[in-house]
Design a protein around this motif. Structure first.
Motif, short mmCIF file in Angstrom:
data_model
loop_
_atom_site.label_atom_id
_atom_site.label_comp_id
_atom_site.label_asym_id
_atom_site.label_seq_id
_atom_site.Cartn_x
_atom_site.Cartn_y
_atom_site.Cartn_z
N SER A 1 7.03 26.66 -22.32
CA SER A 1 7.11 27.23 -20.98
C SER A 1 5.72 27.36 -20.36
O SER A 1 5.53 27.14 -19.17
N GLY A 2 4.74 27.73 -21.17
CA GLY A 2 3.38 27.86 -20.66
C GLY A 2 2.83 26.54 -20.16
O GLY A 2 2.19 26.47 -19.11
N LYS A 3 3.09 25.47 -20.92
CA LYS A 3 2.64 24.14 -20.50
C LYS A 3 3.32 23.73 -19.19
O LYS A 3 2.69 23.17 -18.29
N SER A 4 4.60 24.00 -19.09
CA SER A 4 5.34 23.62 -17.88
C SER A 4 4.86 24.43 -16.67
O SER A 4 4.73 23.91 -15.57
N ARG A 5 4.59 25.72 -16.92
CA ARG A 5 4.08 26.55 -15.83
C ARG A 5 2.71 26.03 -15.37
O ARG A 5 2.41 26.01 -14.17
N HIS A 6 1.89 25.61 -16.31
CA HIS A 6 0.58 25.04 -15.96
C HIS A 6 0.75 23.78 -15.11
O HIS A 6 0.01 23.57 -14.15
N THR A 7 1.70 22.93 -15.47
CA THR A 7 1.96 21.71 -14.69
C THR A 7 2.31 22.06 -13.25
O THR A 7 1.81 21.43 -12.30
N SER B 1 7.92 13.38 -11.18
CA SER B 1 8.60 13.34 -12.48
C SER B 1 8.07 14.43 -13.40
O SER B 1 8.84 15.09 -14.13
N SER B 2 6.76 14.65 -13.37
CA SER B 2 6.16 15.70 -14.20
C SER B 2 6.64 17.08 -13.77
O SER B 2 6.97 17.94 -14.61
N VAL B 3 6.71 17.28 -12.46
CA VAL B 3 7.15 18.59 -11.95
C VAL B 3 8.63 18.83 -12.24
O VAL B 3 9.02 19.94 -12.63
N VAL B 4 9.45 17.80 -12.08
CA VAL B 4 10.88 17.94 -12.38
C VAL B 4 11.08 18.32 -13.85
O VAL B 4 11.87 19.22 -14.18
N ALA B 5 10.38 17.63 -14.74
CA ALA B 5 10.49 17.94 -16.17
C ALA B 5 10.04 19.38 -16.45
O ALA B 5 10.67 20.11 -17.23
N ALA B 6 8.97 19.80 -15.79
CA ALA B 6 8.48 21.16 -15.98
C ALA B 6 9.49 22.19 -15.48
O ALA B 6 9.72 23.22 -16.12
N LEU B 7 10.12 21.92 -14.35
CA LEU B 7 11.10 22.85 -13.79
C LEU B 7 12.32 22.99 -14.70
O LEU B 7 12.84 24.10 -14.89
N TYR B 8 12.78 21.88 -15.26
CA TYR B 8 13.91 21.96 -16.18
C TYR B 8 13.54 22.75 -17.43
O TYR B 8 14.36 23.52 -17.98
N ALA C 1 0.83 -1.21 0.00
CA ALA C 1 0.00 0.00 0.00
C ALA C 1 0.86 1.26 0.00
O ALA C 1 0.55 2.25 -0.67
N VAL C 2 1.97 1.24 0.74
CA VAL C 2 2.86 2.39 0.78
C VAL C 2 3.54 2.59 -0.57
O VAL C 2 3.65 3.71 -1.07
N ALA C 3 3.96 1.49 -1.18
CA ALA C 3 4.59 1.58 -2.50
C ALA C 3 3.65 2.16 -3.53
O ALA C 3 4.07 2.93 -4.41
N ASP C 4 2.37 1.85 -3.44
CA ASP C 4 1.39 2.38 -4.38
C ASP C 4 1.28 3.90 -4.25
O ASP C 4 1.24 4.62 -5.26
N ILE C 5 1.25 4.39 -3.02
CA ILE C 5 1.18 5.84 -2.80
C ILE C 5 2.44 6.51 -3.34
O ILE C 5 2.39 7.54 -4.03
N LEU C 6 3.60 5.94 -3.04
CA LEU C 6 4.86 6.54 -3.47
C LEU C 6 5.00 6.50 -5.00
O LEU C 6 5.61 7.40 -5.59
N THR C 7 4.44 5.48 -5.64
CA THR C 7 4.48 5.42 -7.10
C THR C 7 3.71 6.58 -7.70
O THR C 7 4.16 7.22 -8.67
N ARG C 8 2.54 6.89 -7.13
CA ARG C 8 1.76 8.02 -7.62
C ARG C 8 2.46 9.35 -7.34
O ARG C 8 2.41 10.29 -8.15
N LEU C 9 3.13 9.42 -6.19
CA LEU C 9 3.94 10.61 -5.91
C LEU C 9 5.07 10.74 -6.92
O LEU C 9 5.39 11.85 -7.39
N GLN C 10 5.69 9.61 -7.23
CA GLN C 10 6.79 9.61 -8.18
C GLN C 10 6.34 10.12 -9.55
O GLN C 10 7.07 10.88 -10.21
N GLU C 11 5.15 9.72 -9.97
CA GLU C 11 4.62 10.19 -11.25
C GLU C 11 4.44 11.70 -11.26
O GLU C 11 4.81 12.39 -12.22
N ASP C 12 3.86 12.23 -10.18
CA ASP C 12 3.69 13.68 -10.08
C ASP C 12 5.04 14.38 -10.02
O ASP C 12 5.25 15.42 -10.65
#
Length: 299
Positions: free
Chosen positions: A264-270, A245-252, A232-243
């Motif tokens: 840049s607009g798409k990344s800012r929206h993320t 990853s999206s935020v890290v890509a947006a920040l770069y 159950a903990v791994a499932d929560i962390l997997t969903r956190l990991q997905e979010d």
């Protein structure tokens, strides 16, 4: 039904706090722990007698790590320690399965979990009022007797907590989100402090202290808790990991000023979307929830 005698097995923060609350209501409490210094410290605080009773007590409370609930229960039931048994572990499904398979008398047991604690551990951190107005989950099985159910409710009343009844698996899925995964996230963030710039910690404000406070918990106990609820903990962390990853890509993307405005607009929206969802999620903690009625025990 009234509890007159109680045995507490495990005199850490939670076990000693249960004992102190019971003693405040005149219950005779007996204490046991494989760590003799912990038992002595709890006894000095007035939590009870540092010995096992000669005769069976009304209720035994197992305040041991999740992985130890089933074997300790089997040992205590074989000795005839109590008329009924409960525990205070924060993972229920694993112990429940093992108890149904191995305990001498599963009908005398009901799982329990008071949702209260502190970042400090050990008997010296215990407080009689620790559970006041806090939820205390009970997870009866198909075999749980009315007597065991009733004595667990009596204990919750003595501690000033609010009873809630759940299935073991539903409980574990819930605390994976609200307790177990957050503890690991706090530890991950706190661990970064040892790898950052030399004076970074001196610049920390209250926000970082609030975020990492629970990382001070007993590492061995928390390792046992997380392992006992690993899927159950791994499932929560997997969903956190997905979010994440999206935020890290947006920040770069946002850090690269040579990128086009559309990207840049798409990344800012993320980024803004995550912050908005976070604010909405915090609001869930502030919403009043209707109380869940306590049903009759299985039998």
């Amino acid at each position: 039904m009234t509890i007159r005698t109680l045995a507490v097995i495990g005199t850490g923060l939670i076990g000693t706090s249960v004992a102190l609350a019971a003693r405040a209501h005149g219950v005779s409490v007996y204490l046991s722990d494989r760590d003799e210094s912990a038992v002595r410290a709890a006894a000095v605080l007035g939590a009870g007698r540092p010995q096992l009773p000669r005769d069976p007590v009304d209720l035994a409370v197992l305040a041991v790590p999740p992985s130890q609930i089933a074997p300790v229960l089997s040992e205590l039931q074989a000795r005839g320690l109590a008329s009924s048994y409960t525990d205070v572990a924060s993972v229920k499904a694993l112990a429940e399965r093992e108890i149904l398979d191995t305990a001498p008398d599963p009908s005398r047991y009901i799982g329990g979990h008071p949702l209260a604690g502190r970042e400090r551990s050990g008997p010296l951190a215990a407080r009689a009022e620790l559970f006041r107005d806090r939820p205390w989950v009970l997870t009866p099985t198909r075999l749980t007797s009315r007597a065991a159910f009733g004595r667990a409710l009596d204990l919750i009343a003595l501690c000033g907590a609010v009873p809630r009844v759940m299935r073991a698996r539903a409980h574990d899925d819930a605390v994976a989100l609200t307790s177990h995964a957050p503890h690991l996230v706090a530890s991950l963030m706190a661990a970064r402090l040892r790898e950052g710039p030399v004076d970074a910690a001196r610049l920390a404000g209250q926000g970082l202290r609030d975020t990492t406070r629970i990382a001070r918990g007993d590492s061995r106990l928390w390792s046992d808790i997380v392992e006992s609820n690993a899927a159950a903990v791994a499932d929560i962390l997997t969903r956190l990991q997905e979010d994440l990853s999206s935020v890290v890509a947006a920040l770069y993307d946002l850090a690269d000023r040579e990128r086009g405005r559309e990207l840049s607009g798409k990344s800012r929206h993320t980024l803004v979307d995550l912050l908005d969802r976070g604010a909405a999620g915090v609001g869930e903690l502030d919403e009043p929830r209707p109380g869940q009625p306590v049903p009759c025990p299985p039998r």
